[in-house]
Design a protein around this motif. Structure first.
Motif, short mmCIF file in Angstrom:
data_model
loop_
_atom_site.label_atom_id
_atom_site.label_comp_id
_atom_site.label_asym_id
_atom_site.label_seq_id
_atom_site.Cartn_x
_atom_site.Cartn_y
_atom_site.Cartn_z
N SER A 29 0.84 -1.20 0.11
CA SER A 29 0.08 0.00 0.02
C SER A 29 0.97 1.33 0.06
CB SER A 29 -0.91 0.06 1.29
OG SER A 29 -1.70 1.38 1.42
N GLY A 30 0.43 2.18 -0.34
CA GLY A 30 1.02 3.64 0.00
C GLY A 30 1.05 4.06 1.28
N GLN A 31 0.43 3.36 2.23
CA GLN A 31 0.40 3.66 3.47
C GLN A 31 0.80 2.51 4.42
OE1 GLN A 31 -3.23 5.69 2.84
NE2 GLN A 31 -4.68 4.02 3.82
N LYS A 32 0.89 2.66 5.61
CA LYS A 32 1.37 1.54 6.57
C LYS A 32 -0.10 0.96 7.25
CE LYS A 32 5.87 3.44 7.67
NZ LYS A 32 6.86 3.59 8.65
N GLN A 33 -1.04 1.56 7.06
CA GLN A 33 -2.52 1.33 7.81
C GLN A 33 -3.64 1.81 7.07
OE1 GLN A 33 -3.39 3.50 11.69
NE2 GLN A 33 -1.18 3.34 11.51
N GLY A 34 -4.65 1.27 7.23
CA GLY A 34 -6.09 1.69 6.52
C GLY A 34 -6.99 1.02 7.15
N ASN A 35 -8.37 1.50 6.90
CA ASN A 35 -9.69 1.07 7.15
C ASN A 35 -9.95 -0.44 6.67
OD1 ASN A 35 -10.03 3.15 9.19
ND2 ASN A 35 -10.96 4.50 7.65
N ILE A 36 -10.92 -1.10 7.45
CA ILE A 36 -11.55 -2.35 6.75
C ILE A 36 -12.80 -2.27 6.75
CG2 ILE A 36 -12.01 -4.61 7.63
CD1 ILE A 36 -8.87 -5.14 8.50
N GLN A 70 7.29 -13.55 14.77
CA GLN A 70 6.48 -14.31 15.62
C GLN A 70 5.36 -13.67 15.80
OE1 GLN A 70 9.24 -16.01 18.58
NE2 GLN A 70 8.05 -17.63 18.33
N ILE A 71 4.19 -14.20 16.09
CA ILE A 71 2.97 -13.41 16.24
C ILE A 71 2.87 -12.94 17.64
CG2 ILE A 71 1.81 -15.62 17.47
CD1 ILE A 71 -0.75 -15.00 15.54
N LYS A 72 3.64 -13.25 18.56
CA LYS A 72 3.42 -12.75 19.80
C LYS A 72 4.36 -11.52 19.83
CE LYS A 72 6.97 -15.86 21.92
NZ LYS A 72 7.25 -16.94 22.89
N THR A 73 5.00 -11.09 19.11
CA THR A 73 5.99 -10.18 19.12
C THR A 73 5.44 -8.89 18.34
OG1 THR A 73 7.38 -10.86 17.57
CG2 THR A 73 8.06 -11.25 19.68
N GLN A 74 5.69 -7.47 18.88
CA GLN A 74 5.07 -6.43 17.81
C GLN A 74 6.08 -6.30 16.63
OE1 GLN A 74 2.56 -4.54 18.80
NE2 GLN A 74 2.88 -3.33 16.74
N GLN A 75 5.55 -6.17 15.53
CA GLN A 75 6.59 -6.20 14.36
C GLN A 75 6.56 -4.60 13.78
OE1 GLN A 75 8.17 -8.83 13.76
NE2 GLN A 75 6.89 -10.06 15.16
N THR A 76 7.61 -4.53 13.18
CA THR A 76 7.50 -2.95 12.39
C THR A 76 6.53 -2.86 11.45
OG1 THR A 76 9.83 -2.96 12.87
CG2 THR A 76 8.92 -1.56 11.55
N GLU A 77 5.86 -1.98 11.33
CA GLU A 77 4.85 -1.38 10.27
C GLU A 77 5.59 -0.90 9.00
OE1 GLU A 77 1.52 0.94 11.22
OE2 GLU A 77 1.13 -0.18 12.95
N THR A 78 5.04 -1.39 7.94
CA THR A 78 5.73 -0.98 6.71
C THR A 78 4.76 -0.89 5.41
OG1 THR A 78 7.45 -1.66 5.08
CG2 THR A 78 6.09 -3.69 6.12
N ASP A 83 2.90 -9.94 6.19
CA ASP A 83 1.91 -10.04 7.33
C ASP A 83 1.12 -8.86 7.34
OD1 ASP A 83 3.70 -12.28 8.00
OD2 ASP A 83 3.54 -11.63 10.03
N MET A 84 0.03 -9.27 7.51
CA MET A 84 -1.09 -8.03 7.65
C MET A 84 -1.73 -8.23 9.10
SD MET A 84 -4.27 -6.86 5.42
CE MET A 84 -3.58 -5.80 4.46
N LEU A 85 -1.68 -7.14 9.89
CA LEU A 85 -2.49 -7.31 11.11
C LEU A 85 -3.73 -6.68 11.14
CD1 LEU A 85 -2.43 -7.66 14.52
CD2 LEU A 85 -1.61 -5.41 14.49
#
Length: 231
Positions: A29-36, A70-78, A83-85
């Motif tokens: 995406s052109g951004q790191k987060q967005g709406n669902i 890993q799923i239990k650790t906070q990952q860097t957003e990009t 992965d997609m949280l």
């Protein structure tokens, strides 16, 4: 002979370079987060004993593209990653459950996170990013209380373990990625070893859910990740 060896080496090198240059499947995406935008909420079920549904218009969620980890650790957003949280902020006030022969029982679901892990451009596995608590019924002692534990991987970034590697999520092409979730298998659980693992945490004897139970299924969840795509 020397020229043949050199030619073979160059061909092999070219193949390696071409393979290395082939991009892995990723969310972008052109951004790191967005709406669902939830189109269909689907059904969360335990056999014929429990069936939970929520009005799709009431579900509030956001997507966050992340790097692998890993799923239990906070990952860097990009802006591009495997992965997609899926951060569910609200399931809404009108969720209901069919349980113990009664339909339309009021249900509260605590906000929780899910995760999609790219397998192919059109396919992802899922995981439970944070615990999901489901309370069926109102009052001081709900009819049923079900805890869906956060994913627990058997090793670093294996995508195998309890409530990880859940299959499957089909990914649509183009912008505003459409995801269709039908989780009926995957995961290495404590009992049957498939689908979603959950625990009965309430003690109400009316609740038909076993103390430790599998397999829960999630069928028919359809949403769009606004501004994101699968490449």
């Amino acid at each position: 002979m020397y020229r043949l060896k050199m030619l073979s080496a160059l061909v092999g090198l070219a193949a390696i370079v071409a393979f290395s240059a082939t991009p892995a499947a990723a969310f972008k995406s052109g951004q790191k987060q967005g709406n669902i935008n939830v189109i269909e909420s689907g059904e969360f079920t335990l056999g014929t004993a429990v069936k939970v549904v929520c009005p799709p218009a009431e579900i509030k969620a956001q997507w966050h593209i992340q790097g692998k980890g890993q799923i239990k650790t906070q990952q860097t957003e990009t802006t591009q990653g495997p992965d997609m949280l899926v951060q569910v902020k609200e399931w809404g006030p009108s969720c209901t459950t069919k349980v113990s022969g009664s339909a339309g029982v009021p249900t509260m679901i605590k906000a929780c996170n899910l995760r999609l892990v790219q397998r192919q451009t059109t396919l992802a596995s899922g995981g439970v990013g944070s615990p999901c608590l489901i309370k069926v019924g109102t009052g001081s002692e709900p009819t049923c209380e079900i805890q869906i534990p956060a994913g627990m991987e058997t090793g670093v970034t294996t995508d195998q373990g309890i409530n990880v590697g859940l299959l499957k999520t089909e990914l649509g092409a183009g912008a505003n990625m459409k995801a269709t979730v039908n989780v009926t298998e995957g995961g290495i659980g404590q009992l049957e070893g498939e689908a979603i693992f959950g625990l009965k945490v309430g003690k109400n004897p009316i609740c038909p859910v076993p103390a430790a139970s599998e397999k829960y299924e999630l069928r028919g969840l359809v949403f769009k990740a606004e501004g994101a795509e699968s490449v």
